[in-house]
Motif scaffolding. Structure first.
Motif, PDB file in Angstrom:
ATOM      1  N   GLY A  95       0.817  -1.203   0.000  1.00  0.00           N
ATOM      2  CA  GLY A  95       0.000   0.000   0.000  1.00  0.00           C
ATOM      3  C   GLY A  95       0.854   1.259   0.000  1.00  0.00           C
ATOM      4  N   VAL A  96       1.933   1.240   0.780  1.00  0.00           N
ATOM      5  CA  VAL A  96       2.878   2.359   0.763  1.00  0.00           C
ATOM      6  C   VAL A  96       3.538   2.475  -0.608  1.00  0.00           C
ATOM      7  CG1 VAL A  96       4.962   3.279   1.839  1.00  0.00           C
ATOM      8  CG2 VAL A  96       3.274   2.071   3.226  1.00  0.00           C
ATOM      9  N   PHE A  97       3.819   1.339  -1.218  1.00  0.00           N
ATOM     10  CA  PHE A  97       4.444   1.320  -2.548  1.00  0.00           C
ATOM     11  C   PHE A  97       3.556   2.021  -3.578  1.00  0.00           C
ATOM     12  CE2 PHE A  97       4.598  -0.976  -6.638  1.00  0.00           C
ATOM     13  CZ  PHE A  97       5.893  -0.659  -7.028  1.00  0.00           C
ATOM     14  N   PHE A  98       2.283   1.688  -3.609  1.00  0.00           N
ATOM     15  CA  PHE A  98       1.363   2.309  -4.564  1.00  0.00           C
ATOM     16  C   PHE A  98       1.173   3.797  -4.278  1.00  0.00           C
ATOM     17  CE2 PHE A  98      -0.610  -2.101  -5.087  1.00  0.00           C
ATOM     18  CZ  PHE A  98       0.120  -2.341  -6.232  1.00  0.00           C
ATOM     19  N   THR A  99       1.085   4.157  -3.004  1.00  0.00           N
ATOM     20  CA  THR A  99       0.882   5.563  -2.652  1.00  0.00           C
ATOM     21  C   THR A  99       2.075   6.425  -3.059  1.00  0.00           C
ATOM     22  OG1 THR A  99      -0.510   4.885  -0.782  1.00  0.00           O
ATOM     23  CG2 THR A  99       0.348   7.124  -0.763  1.00  0.00           C
ATOM     24  N   VAL A 100       3.278   5.929  -2.789  1.00  0.00           N
ATOM     25  CA  VAL A 100       4.471   6.698  -3.147  1.00  0.00           C
ATOM     26  C   VAL A 100       4.621   6.779  -4.663  1.00  0.00           C
ATOM     27  CG1 VAL A 100       6.988   6.788  -2.923  1.00  0.00           C
ATOM     28  CG2 VAL A 100       5.592   6.128  -0.967  1.00  0.00           C
ATOM     29  N   CYS A 101       4.286   5.708  -5.380  1.00  0.00           N
ATOM     30  CA  CYS A 101       4.344   5.749  -6.846  1.00  0.00           C
ATOM     31  C   CYS A 101       3.421   6.827  -7.400  1.00  0.00           C
ATOM     32  CB  CYS A 101       3.975   4.384  -7.419  1.00  0.00           C
ATOM     33  SG  CYS A 101       5.265   3.134  -7.275  1.00  0.00           S
ATOM     34  N   MET A 102       2.213   6.915  -6.849  1.00  0.00           N
ATOM     35  CA  MET A 102       1.296   7.958  -7.315  1.00  0.00           C
ATOM     36  C   MET A 102       1.816   9.344  -6.954  1.00  0.00           C
ATOM     37  SD  MET A 102      -2.797   8.326  -6.668  1.00  0.00           S
ATOM     38  CE  MET A 102      -3.130   7.075  -7.889  1.00  0.00           C
ATOM     39  N   ALA A 103       2.411   9.476  -5.757  1.00  0.00           N
ATOM     40  CA  ALA A 103       2.976  10.771  -5.373  1.00  0.00           C
ATOM     41  C   ALA A 103       4.117  11.179  -6.300  1.00  0.00           C
ATOM     42  CB  ALA A 103       3.456  10.716  -3.928  1.00  0.00           C
ATOM     43  N   LEU A 104       4.952  10.222  -6.710  1.00  0.00           N
ATOM     44  CA  LEU A 104       6.039  10.530  -7.630  1.00  0.00           C
ATOM     45  C   LEU A 104       5.505  10.944  -8.997  1.00  0.00           C
ATOM     46  CD1 LEU A 104       8.589   7.701  -6.761  1.00  0.00           C
ATOM     47  CD2 LEU A 104       8.759  10.122  -6.208  1.00  0.00           C
ATOM     48  N   LEU A 105       4.423  10.318  -9.449  1.00  0.00           N
ATOM     49  CA  LEU A 105       3.821  10.726 -10.719  1.00  0.00           C
ATOM     50  C   LEU A 105       3.274  12.149 -10.642  1.00  0.00           C
ATOM     51  CD1 LEU A 105       1.930   7.469 -11.778  1.00  0.00           C
ATOM     52  CD2 LEU A 105       4.058   8.359 -12.706  1.00  0.00           C
ATOM     53  N   VAL A 106       2.683  12.506  -9.506  1.00  0.00           N
ATOM     54  CA  VAL A 106       2.173  13.874  -9.328  1.00  0.00           C
ATOM     55  C   VAL A 106       3.327  14.872  -9.313  1.00  0.00           C
ATOM     56  CG1 VAL A 106       0.953  15.396  -7.738  1.00  0.00           C
ATOM     57  CG2 VAL A 106       0.085  13.097  -8.153  1.00  0.00           C
ATOM     58  N   ILE A 107       4.421  14.529  -8.614  1.00  0.00           N
ATOM     59  CA  ILE A 107       5.587  15.414  -8.576  1.00  0.00           C
ATOM     60  C   ILE A 107       6.180  15.588  -9.970  1.00  0.00           C
ATOM     61  CG2 ILE A 107       7.948  15.609  -7.704  1.00  0.00           C
ATOM     62  CD1 ILE A 107       6.996  14.257  -5.143  1.00  0.00           C
ATOM     63  N   SER A 108       6.251  14.500 -10.720  1.00  0.00           N
ATOM     64  CA  SER A 108       6.781  14.588 -12.082  1.00  0.00           C
ATOM     65  C   SER A 108       5.926  15.500 -12.952  1.00  0.00           C
ATOM     66  CB  SER A 108       6.855  13.187 -12.693  1.00  0.00           C
ATOM     67  OG  SER A 108       7.231  13.240 -14.053  1.00  0.00           O
ATOM     68  N   LEU A 109       4.612  15.388 -12.837  1.00  0.00           N
ATOM     69  CA  LEU A 109       3.728  16.257 -13.601  1.00  0.00           C
ATOM     70  C   LEU A 109       3.871  17.714 -13.167  1.00  0.00           C
ATOM     71  CD1 LEU A 109       1.441  16.608 -15.650  1.00  0.00           C
ATOM     72  CD2 LEU A 109      -0.178  16.050 -13.816  1.00  0.00           C
ATOM     73  N   ALA A 110       4.009  17.959 -11.858  1.00  0.00           N
ATOM     74  CA  ALA A 110       4.171  19.329 -11.365  1.00  0.00           C
ATOM     75  C   ALA A 110       5.479  19.944 -11.860  1.00  0.00           C
ATOM     76  CB  ALA A 110       4.117  19.336  -9.842  1.00  0.00           C
ATOM     77  N   GLN A 111       6.547  19.148 -11.925  1.00  0.00           N
ATOM     78  CA  GLN A 111       7.811  19.653 -12.452  1.00  0.00           C
ATOM     79  C   GLN A 111       7.678  20.079 -13.915  1.00  0.00           C
ATOM     80  OE1 GLN A 111      10.674  16.578 -11.800  1.00  0.00           O
ATOM     81  NE2 GLN A 111      10.789  16.899  -9.582  1.00  0.00           N
ATOM     82  N   SER A 112       7.023  19.267 -14.707  1.00  0.00           N
ATOM     83  CA  SER A 112       6.846  19.611 -16.122  1.00  0.00           C
ATOM     84  C   SER A 112       5.979  20.856 -16.287  1.00  0.00           C
ATOM     85  CB  SER A 112       6.221  18.426 -16.868  1.00  0.00           C
ATOM     86  OG  SER A 112       7.059  17.288 -16.805  1.00  0.00           O
ATOM     87  N   ILE A 113       4.944  20.988 -15.473  1.00  0.00           N
ATOM     88  CA  ILE A 113       4.106  22.192 -15.544  1.00  0.00           C
ATOM     89  C   ILE A 113       4.917  23.431 -15.185  1.00  0.00           C
ATOM     90  CG2 ILE A 113       2.122  23.337 -14.483  1.00  0.00           C
ATOM     91  CD1 ILE A 113       0.788  20.622 -14.229  1.00  0.00           C
ATOM     92  N   LEU A 114       5.788  23.316 -14.180  1.00  0.00           N
ATOM     93  CA  LEU A 114       6.628  24.443 -13.787  1.00  0.00           C
ATOM     94  C   LEU A 114       7.559  24.870 -14.920  1.00  0.00           C
ATOM     95  CD1 LEU A 114       7.767  26.413 -11.675  1.00  0.00           C
ATOM     96  CD2 LEU A 114       9.283  24.554 -10.915  1.00  0.00           C
ATOM     97  N   VAL A 115       8.189  23.924 -15.588  1.00  0.00           N
ATOM     98  CA  VAL A 115       9.120  24.247 -16.669  1.00  0.00           C
ATOM     99  C   VAL A 115       8.377  24.887 -17.850  1.00  0.00           C
ATOM    100  CG1 VAL A 115      10.719  23.255 -18.356  1.00  0.00           C
ATOM    101  CG2 VAL A 115      10.764  22.469 -15.988  1.00  0.00           C
ATOM    102  N   VAL A 116       7.214  24.344 -18.197  1.00  0.00           N
ATOM    103  CA  VAL A 116       6.440  24.911 -19.301  1.00  0.00           C
ATOM    104  C   VAL A 116       5.964  26.317 -18.954  1.00  0.00           C
ATOM    105  CG1 VAL A 116       4.327  24.655 -20.645  1.00  0.00           C
ATOM    106  CG2 VAL A 116       5.757  22.669 -20.188  1.00  0.00           C
ATOM    107  N   LYS A 117       5.597  26.536 -17.703  1.00  0.00           N
ATOM    108  CA  LYS A 117       5.183  27.871 -17.281  1.00  0.00           C
ATOM    109  C   LYS A 117       6.327  28.871 -17.405  1.00  0.00           C
ATOM    110  CE  LYS A 117       2.742  31.109 -15.366  1.00  0.00           C
ATOM    111  NZ  LYS A 117       1.680  31.789 -16.152  1.00  0.00           N
TER     112      LYS A 117
END
Length: 433
Positions: free
Chosen positions: A303-325
């Motif tokens: 359960g921790v594995f799945f939660t952290v994986c989703m958190a990493l995907l959100v962080i990755s998306l936020a990084q890309s949004i920041l660079v595009v901005k």
């Protein structure tokens, strides 16, 4: 004359012989002899100070269900108990050599041996356990009772390392009423033989039987000693099914997310691609929610594995949004203005070129054709110098955004590597028996 007198008497005798037959089988005569004056409410010893020794045998047949949320284990067990009844002995020579006989268990004294870990209100599942109403008795008084049953027992299930978990559940057999002075327990087979006996275990399911160690102990309760034998059932889960159906899809999605960093940061396709990955992972989590074990004590590692994986995907998306901005910021913003002030461009007023100096030094008194040609050459040279040595704020800003994108990508890889090593170490530590 005598024949006619004896004929009626012979007919009467034959009638009585047919009414009360004398051809009772030896087995029936033996059963009537054993149970004629037998009292099943009395412990079967002739000397009251003699304890009755119960030999028990335990064989695990199958693991049917492991309920981690309710801490219950459902198993199929082959149980056997043997004891000596001193009131049920005979000489086989008097009964046509019969040395063994089956008798109804309800007609005999049976020890009150129970499993202390039985989980109420289920206890032994009577509806799914075969009922054997008979016991075997031999001429020496040894009573042999087999009891195959489905047992629902309480077990402290540790599913933190799911699906790489190993469980150790106990089955403690003891007399509920009689002390060790009345009823004592011992094993029918040796400890080593029971521990390594996995012959009848159904080994084609989810669980693998490692060993069944056992030990004898006496429990002291309210000033009395009770004999008990404890069997430790050590089982290990086969993780292949869960690795293929749960973990590999998550790992593949994380790999695809890492590869998506190689898309150009100034293209809108990267954000669309990462958003699709996050949406797909969310749907995947909803579909597998019923396959994950749940406990009220702690969350499993998966359960921790799945939660952290989703958190990493959100962080990755936020990084890309920041660079595009940052890439979409206009040159008139504050940051672009700072870059412009730090790297000013060369214009006519601030940095006159060498051609201008030469022009002022060699200014002709009158504006003729030669002067017009010199002005054109000077203007062309100034333009070439600006193209060659001048600094463009937009180019510098684009280079800075690309550098930031590479830095965030390396930081993301570092976090992902540390997370992978940590989860692998925890699973390795907790899965060891």
């Amino acid at each position: 004359y005598y024949y006619f007198l004896l004929s009626p008497l012979l007919c009467v005798c034959l009638g009585f012989a047919q009414t009360f037959p004398s051809d009772i089988s030896p087995r029936q005569r033996l059963t009537e002899k054993l149970l004629k004056r037998y009292n099943k409410g009395v412990r079967p010893v002739k000397e009251w100070s003699t304890s009755t020794t119960i030999y028990i045998d335990f064989v695990l047949h199958a693991v049917l269900e492991v309920d981690g949320q309710n801490q219950k284990l459902r198993t199929s067990v082959w149980y056997r108990q043997v004891w000596t009844d001193e009131f049920l002995r005979w000489n086989p020579k008097n009964f046509d050599g019969i040395s063994e006989i089956s008798l109804p268990a309800q007609a005999l004294w049976v020890p009150d041996i129970i499993i202390t870990e039985l989980s109420p209100p289920s206890f032994i599942d009577v509806g799914k356990s075969p009922h054997l109403p008979y016991v075997y008795l031999n001429a020496s008084g040894a009573v042999n009772q087999h009891k195959p049953m489905q047992v629902v027992s309480a077990c402290s299930l540790e599913i933190y390392a799911f699906p790489f978990d190993t469980q150790n559940c106990t089955f403690t057999f003891c007399s509920w009423l009689h002390t060790v002075n009345d009823v004592n327990l011992t094993l029918w087979r040796s400890f080593a033989e029971i521990e390594k006996d996995t012959r009848v275990f159904l080994d084609d399911g989810e669980w693998e039987l490692l060993s069944v160690p056992s030990k004898y102990a006496q429990m002291h309760l309210e000033g009395r000693d009770y004999a008990q034998i404890q069997f430790n059932v050590v089982i290990r889960r086969r993780p292949l099914l869960y690795v293929v159906s749960l973990m590999l899809p998550s790992i593949f999605l994380m790999i695809v997310d890492v590869i998506s960093y190689y898309l150009p940061p100034n293209s809108s396709g990267r954000i669309t691609f990462k958003s699709s990955i996050l949406l797909g992972y969310t749907v995947f989590r909803m579909n597998i929610s019923n396959d994950l074990p749940g406990t009220a004590i702690q969350t499993p590692l998966i359960g921790v594995f799945f939660t952290v994986c989703m958190a990493l995907l959100v962080i990755s998306l936020a990084q890309s949004i920041l660079v595009v901005k940052l890439l979409d910021m206009e040159e008139g913003t504050e940051i672009s203005s700072c870059l412009s002030r730090r790297c000013p461009t060369r214009d006519n007023s601030s940095s006159p070129s060498t051609a201008d100096s030469l022009y002022h030094e060699t200014r002709l008194p009158t504006k003729g054709p030669a002067q017009e040609v010199l002005e054109e050459i000077t203007s062309l040279r100034r333009h070439l110098e600006q193209l060659d040595g001048g600094t463009d704020p937009a180019s510098e800003w684009l280079a800075l955004c690309y550098t930031l994108d590479r830095l965030l990508f390396r930081l993301y890889l570092l976090i992902l590597s540390v997370y992978t090593v940590t989860m692998s170490s925890l699973w390795l530590i907790w899965s060891s028996p």
